[in-house]
Design a protein around this motif. Structure first.
Motif, PDB file in Angstrom:
ATOM      1  N   GLU A 114       0.835  -1.207   0.000  1.00 45.42           N
ATOM      2  CA  GLU A 114       0.000   0.000   0.000  1.00 45.42           C
ATOM      3  C   GLU A 114       0.870   1.258   0.000  1.00 45.42           C
ATOM      4  OE1 GLU A 114      -3.236   0.084  -0.691  1.00 45.42           O
ATOM      5  OE2 GLU A 114      -2.976  -2.076  -0.886  1.00 45.42           O
ATOM      6  N   ALA A 172       4.070  -7.056  -6.449  1.00 46.82           N
ATOM      7  CA  ALA A 172       3.290  -5.851  -6.754  1.00 46.82           C
ATOM      8  C   ALA A 172       2.460  -6.050  -8.019  1.00 46.82           C
ATOM      9  CB  ALA A 172       4.214  -4.654  -6.911  1.00 46.82           C
ATOM     10  N   GLU A 194      -2.184  -1.773  -9.976  1.00 45.96           N
ATOM     11  CA  GLU A 194      -2.129  -0.926  -8.779  1.00 45.96           C
ATOM     12  C   GLU A 194      -0.957   0.039  -8.846  1.00 45.96           C
ATOM     13  OE1 GLU A 194      -4.291  -0.598  -6.269  1.00 45.96           O
ATOM     14  OE2 GLU A 194      -5.605  -2.063  -7.211  1.00 45.96           O
ATOM     15  N   LEU A 195       0.166  -0.416  -9.383  1.00 46.70           N
ATOM     16  CA  LEU A 195       1.338   0.446  -9.505  1.00 46.70           C
ATOM     17  C   LEU A 195       1.049   1.652 -10.386  1.00 46.70           C
ATOM     18  CD1 LEU A 195       4.171  -2.206  -9.989  1.00 46.70           C
ATOM     19  CD2 LEU A 195       3.895  -0.694  -8.008  1.00 46.70           C
ATOM     20  N   TYR A 228       2.365   1.565  -3.485  1.00 51.67           N
ATOM     21  CA  TYR A 228       1.366   2.052  -4.437  1.00 51.67           C
ATOM     22  C   TYR A 228       1.137   3.559  -4.279  1.00 51.67           C
ATOM     23  CZ  TYR A 228       0.211  -2.909  -5.210  1.00 51.67           C
ATOM     24  OH  TYR A 228       0.255  -4.251  -5.504  1.00 51.67           O
ATOM     25  N   GLN A 273       1.808   6.834  -7.409  1.00 50.96           N
ATOM     26  CA  GLN A 273       0.736   7.674  -7.945  1.00 50.96           C
ATOM     27  C   GLN A 273       1.272   8.916  -8.655  1.00 50.96           C
ATOM     28  OE1 GLN A 273      -2.016   8.545  -4.778  1.00 50.96           O
ATOM     29  NE2 GLN A 273      -2.671   6.418  -4.605  1.00 50.96           N
TER      30      GLN A 273
END
Length: 114
Positions: A52, A103, A107-108, A55, A59
């Protein structure tokens, strides 16, 4: 902050396929490479402890690449299907290099519009 895992990162040819393809202008690809290197620096500095946290760190670079697509378009190019895969591969490489082999690419790069 200097990049940790320097040998792996320094020895990696970020966005090589894009440099090898004349469709993508080098000066714009250089900016994409710089975004990925800044991500490495940030991971090295902040040392995320879980997925989390990782990630969350990916962003901003994803948003930067969203903006960079406009520069590709202005140069007669664009982040299209093949380039998307190449860029996602780079995010996977970075995650794996910093110990996050599990990962998820989606999401990455959540928030991407390329």
């Amino acid at each position: 902050m200097p990049i940790t895992n320097q040998q792996q990162v320094a020895g990696h040819a970020f966005l090589r396929q894009m440099y090898d393809d004349s469709y993508f202008p080098d000066h714009v690809v250089d900016q994409g490479k710089a975004i990925l290197l800044r991500l490495c620096e940030r991971i090295a500095a902040e040392r995320p402890s879980d997925l989390e946290s990782l990630y969350a760190l990916t962003q901003a670079p994803t948003e930067e690449l969203n903006l960079l697509d406009g520069e590709f378009v202005a140069a007669g190019s664009g982040i299209e299907t093949v380039a998307r895969e190449w860029i996602c591969d780079e995010f996977r490489f970075v995650a794996s290099t910093y110990g996050f082999k599990e990962a998820d690419t989606e999401e990455l790069t959540a928030g991407r519009d390329w």
